[in-house]
Design a protein around this motif. Structure first.
Motif, PDB file in Angstrom:
ATOM      1  N   SER A 125      47.802  32.048  95.057  1.00  0.00           N
ATOM      2  CA  SER A 125      46.544  32.523  94.503  1.00  0.00           C
ATOM      3  C   SER A 125      46.821  33.585  93.450  1.00  0.00           C
ATOM      4  O   SER A 125      47.924  34.121  93.373  1.00  0.00           O
ATOM      5  CB  SER A 125      45.689  33.097  95.628  1.00  0.00           C
ATOM      6  OG  SER A 125      46.438  34.042  96.329  1.00  0.00           O
ATOM      7  N   ARG A 126      45.793  33.842  92.681  1.00  0.00           N
ATOM      8  CA  ARG A 126      45.946  34.863  91.647  1.00  0.00           C
ATOM      9  C   ARG A 126      46.043  36.232  92.306  1.00  0.00           C
ATOM     10  O   ARG A 126      45.518  36.420  93.398  1.00  0.00           O
ATOM     11  CB  ARG A 126      44.749  34.821  90.707  1.00  0.00           C
ATOM     12  CG  ARG A 126      44.803  33.576  89.880  1.00  0.00           C
ATOM     13  CD  ARG A 126      43.631  33.478  88.963  1.00  0.00           C
ATOM     14  NE  ARG A 126      43.844  32.300  88.138  1.00  0.00           N
ATOM     15  CZ  ARG A 126      44.368  32.344  86.912  1.00  0.00           C
ATOM     16  NH1 ARG A 126      44.688  33.505  86.379  1.00  0.00           N
ATOM     17  NH2 ARG A 126      44.567  31.253  86.232  1.00  0.00           N
ATOM     18  N   VAL A 127      46.712  37.136  91.645  1.00  0.00           N
ATOM     19  CA  VAL A 127      46.824  38.474  92.220  1.00  0.00           C
ATOM     20  C   VAL A 127      46.116  39.451  91.294  1.00  0.00           C
ATOM     21  O   VAL A 127      45.757  39.107  90.172  1.00  0.00           O
ATOM     22  CB  VAL A 127      48.302  38.891  92.400  1.00  0.00           C
ATOM     23  CG1 VAL A 127      48.964  38.012  93.424  1.00  0.00           C
ATOM     24  CG2 VAL A 127      49.043  38.854  91.086  1.00  0.00           C
ATOM     25  N   SER A 128      45.926  40.655  91.794  1.00  0.00           N
ATOM     26  CA  SER A 128      45.155  41.600  90.991  1.00  0.00           C
ATOM     27  C   SER A 128      46.023  42.128  89.847  1.00  0.00           C
ATOM     28  O   SER A 128      47.255  42.138  89.914  1.00  0.00           O
ATOM     29  CB  SER A 128      44.676  42.753  91.856  1.00  0.00           C
ATOM     30  OG  SER A 128      45.787  43.523  92.235  1.00  0.00           O
ATOM     31  N   ARG A 129      45.320  42.572  88.854  1.00  0.00           N
ATOM     32  CA  ARG A 129      45.986  43.148  87.693  1.00  0.00           C
ATOM     33  C   ARG A 129      46.851  44.329  88.115  1.00  0.00           C
ATOM     34  O   ARG A 129      47.949  44.517  87.622  1.00  0.00           O
ATOM     35  CB  ARG A 129      44.869  43.622  86.757  1.00  0.00           C
ATOM     36  CG  ARG A 129      45.168  43.490  85.324  1.00  0.00           C
ATOM     37  CD  ARG A 129      43.985  43.973  84.509  1.00  0.00           C
ATOM     38  NE  ARG A 129      44.485  44.392  83.218  1.00  0.00           N
ATOM     39  CZ  ARG A 129      44.849  43.547  82.268  1.00  0.00           C
ATOM     40  NH1 ARG A 129      44.727  42.258  82.467  1.00  0.00           N
ATOM     41  NH2 ARG A 129      45.320  43.979  81.119  1.00  0.00           N
TER      42      ARG A 129
END
Ligand code: ASP
Length: 699
Positions: free
Chosen positions: A578-582
């Motif tokens: 999944s995408r991760v936070s900036r």
């Protein structure tokens, strides 16, 4: 409302109550599989990991409150029932269940958790879409067949442990955050927060560590190790999988192979009750490739490939002759007893042959009366046919399939057709286990794409002593001290005797195209270790998941893993990757830090033709091709600039520009006469035949 356990303690597993328990009190807990309400009496099939028990809730024996609760119970509610075990009425006996002659007559009942209606029924061999099952794997795991696989897996692991520990192996864990080990796949990388721009690799195998354990004097090591390989997935592949990995010191090929035979025979006997005759069959790689077309032959059936090139080289059939005379091969298999293949079956096989790269499929059926049936016969002299058929052991009732092609192609075509035929005739029985040890693999192969030699096993494999002289002269001729264990046409695992001398290992790296610096950079610690006295050593590793798949007859490796990934490597349940936070990326310096570390070409923003047309339409511009190109470039620059602005870290920065506060200005509404039509038309840029051409804005 769900209740708590309170003082209730489970006394039995559901699947374990028996007639010997009759009249004793019991507390069962589990999931409601099914509820039948007969009015006044409610039957519930209660399930836990051991099986099912029948619960009877009779309004006469429980208080009213509990009976009302029982009426609310739905599928997959979690309940606890206290009562007495009784014999079932003869008409409710279920001979299919081990608990089928007894039931628990409830006295007290608790609903411990309610459940939404599950998205699929919890039952064996449910035909539900796999993606849905994997999304709710925790429900899927409640199915008895899946649970059974997990239990068997545990028994298998235990049997392996017991055997190896008996054989003096030491179980040692090796790191998961590590350096790349070349097993021929892509690495999964883990960025380091502390060492910006540096990465750990997840192990493709514990190969280097286990060799270092041998240098460390551990002598016999094993591990049930998790390995990670970023490869395209197939039915029998997962991105993370479990290997039984082992290594031994002061051994040669036969020692490791003898241990492997004993290990597999032991676990098959103890876990599956299958007797594996020893010694296992051994076959060189060359023989496997020649007779079966693959390095992992399925020996549950015959139909070996037979060499006919010498006969073909002087035969009258031009197609065969030309191939044989120009460096190709003519080979065939005899499908014993299948002379009566139907036209559809032959067509099916021909299509398959074409899909493997053949131009068609040449075949001869030998009829029961000995007559040869084929379009080929007319091209041959009788004596040539007789000679070929004799070599193939052809008899009335047989079916012969030929391939005339380059060596590799002929192997692929016949090797695969052999398997297709076996599938067609159901010769690949899931309950037959045909082991074979394939030995003497080539050390190297030529990688066309990379334009260099690559190790067929891995770079640490020892060449055969007698081939050592060929190492630099004719590298492709060098055989390795490498072996595979193959079961039913599936490679269970590979192993080899390793190079333990620093100089030879360096020679090997050089042959594989590593510069001295890059070999030092990647494997320096291993080469260093070899300076301090490394014992001769060798080992093996096999895939536990794959073995389980064969042992259980599962169609997919996913059925023997608790939480597998789907075919695309993603997890349907947790939605990983999944995408991760900036902020995480920033912490790992993956946003901007890397730019200083490696040369990253800024990516050009994509501007499609449709985007350009859209912007042009918005601006009411009609553009020619040149102008469109210009606009495309402009748009790219604008987006790139916006992206750059986006990347700027502006936390804590004071704004450099301020927006003027908005003040509303009130104007009185004044009625104005509409514009004079004549006046507008008079200033029209062009007029013709009573028509006025006006700017679009006026239109
Ligand atoms: N590390 C090897 C593999 O994963 C096995 C071995 O050579 O022991 O295939």
């Amino acid at each position: 409302m769900a209740e708590t356990l309170g003082s209730m303690k489970r006394s039995h597993y559901c699947g374990e109550i028996r007639e010997t328990d009759i009249d004793s009190g019991a507390v069962l807990m589990g999931w409601a599989q099914r509820r039948r309400d007969l009015g006044g009496v409610i039957f519930i099939d209660l399930r836990d990991r051991t099986g099912l028990a029948q619960i009877v809730i009779d309004a006469k024996y429980v208080d009213e409150e509990d009976f009302i609760k029982a009426e609310r119970i739905r599928s997959e509610y979690v309940i606890a029932v206290e009562g007495v075990i009784e014999k079932r009425d003869p008409e409710t006996v279920n001979p299919l269940l081990e608990t089928g002659t007894v039931e628990l007559r409830a006295r007290k009942l608790k609903i411990l958790a309610e459940a939404k209606t599950p998205p699929f029924a919890i039952e064996e061999k449910s035909g539900v879409r796999e993606e849905l099952r994997l999304k709710h794997r925790y429900l899927d795991l409640r199915r008895p067949d899946l649970l059974q696989n997990l239990k068997l897996r545990q028994q298998m692991t235990q049997a392996v442990r017991d055997f190896l520990i008996r054989e003096q192996f030491l179980e040692v864990e090796t790191p998961v955050l590590t350096k790349s080990t070349p097993e021929g796949a892509r690495d999964y990388l883990v960025p380091s927060r502390v060492f910006k721009g540096s990465f750990y690799a997840l192990p493709q195998s514990p190969q280097i560590y286990k060799q270092l354990l041998m240098v460390g004097g551990v002598d016999r090591y094993f591990q049930v190790a998790r390995c990670f390989r970023d490869e395209d997935l197939r039915a029998d592949r997962q991105p993370e999988f479990t290997q039984v990995d082992l290594e031994m010191s002061f051994v040669d090929e036969e020692d490791v192979q003898a241990l492997l035979e004993a290990l597999f025979a032991d676990i098959f006997q103890n876990v599956l009750g299958q007797h594996i005759p020893l010694p296992m069959r051994r076959m060189t790689w060359q023989e496997a490739m020649d007779k079966y077309g693959v390095d992992k032959p399925d020996l549950r059936f015959g139909m070996e490939i037979v060499e006919l090139t010498d006969i073909a080289a002087s035969c009258s059939f031009e197609v065969f002759r030309k191939v044989a005379q120009s460096g190709g091969v003519v080979r065939a298999i005899n499908a014993k007893g299948y002379g009566d293949l139907t036209r559809t079956e032959i067509e099916f096989l021909t299509e398959k042959a074409v899909s493997y790269g053949g131009k068609g499929m040449a075949w001869i059926a030998i009829r029961e009366n000995g007559e040869l049936y084929s379009v080929l016969t007319k091209y041959f002299k009788e004596a040539e046919l007789v000679e070929m058929i004799q070599r193939l052991g052809g008899e009335p009732g047989d079916f012969i399939i030929f391939s005339a092609d380059q060596l590799e192609a002929a192997r692929t075509i016949l090797g695969n057709l052999r398997l297709d035929l076996a599938d067609l005739k159901h010769l690949r029985k899931k309950d037959a286990f045909a082991f074979v040890l394939v030995t003497d693999f080539p050390l190297l192969e030529w990688d066309l794409e990379a334009g260099r030699y690559v190790a067929m096993h891995h770079p640490f494999t020892m060449p055969k002593e007698e081939d050592m002289l060929l190492l630099e002269k004719e590298p492709l001729k060098v055989r390795a001290k490498a072996y595979d264990v193959v079961l039913n046409g599936v490679e269970l695992g590979s192993g080899s005797i390793r190079i333990h001398q620093r100089e030879l290992q360096k020679r090997m790296f050089k042959l594989l195209g590593f510069s001295e610096t890059s070999a030092q950079e990647r494997f320096g610690f291993m080469l260093d270790a070899f300076q301090y006295g490394a014992p001769p050593h060798g080992g093996f590793a096999f895939g536990l998941d794959r073995l389980m798949m064969l042992a259980t007859g599962a169609d997919s490796i996913r059925d023997v893993i608790a939480f597998p990934k789907m075919r695309d490597g993603s997890c349907a349940m947790s939605q990983s990757p999944s995408r991760v936070s900036r902020s995480q990326l920033k912490e790992l310096d993956l946003l901007s830090g890397l730019k200083d570390y490696v040369h990253v070409e800024p990516e050009k923003p994509v501007v499609s033709e449709a985007d350009v047309d859209y912007v042009a339409a918005l601006a009411r511009l009609e553009l020619n091709d040149e102008e469109k190109e210009e606009l495309t470039r402009n748009l790219r620059d604008i987006i790139a600039f916006a992206d750059k602005l986006n990347e700027l870290d502006v936390t804590g920065l004071d704004p450099m520009a301020h927006v003027m506060p908005i003040e509303n200005v009130f104007r009185p509404d004044l009625l104005m006469p509409s514009d004079d039509r004549e006046r507008i038309l008079k200033v029209a840029p062009a007029q013709k035949d009573g028509c006025y051409f006006v700017p679009k804005a006026v239109e």
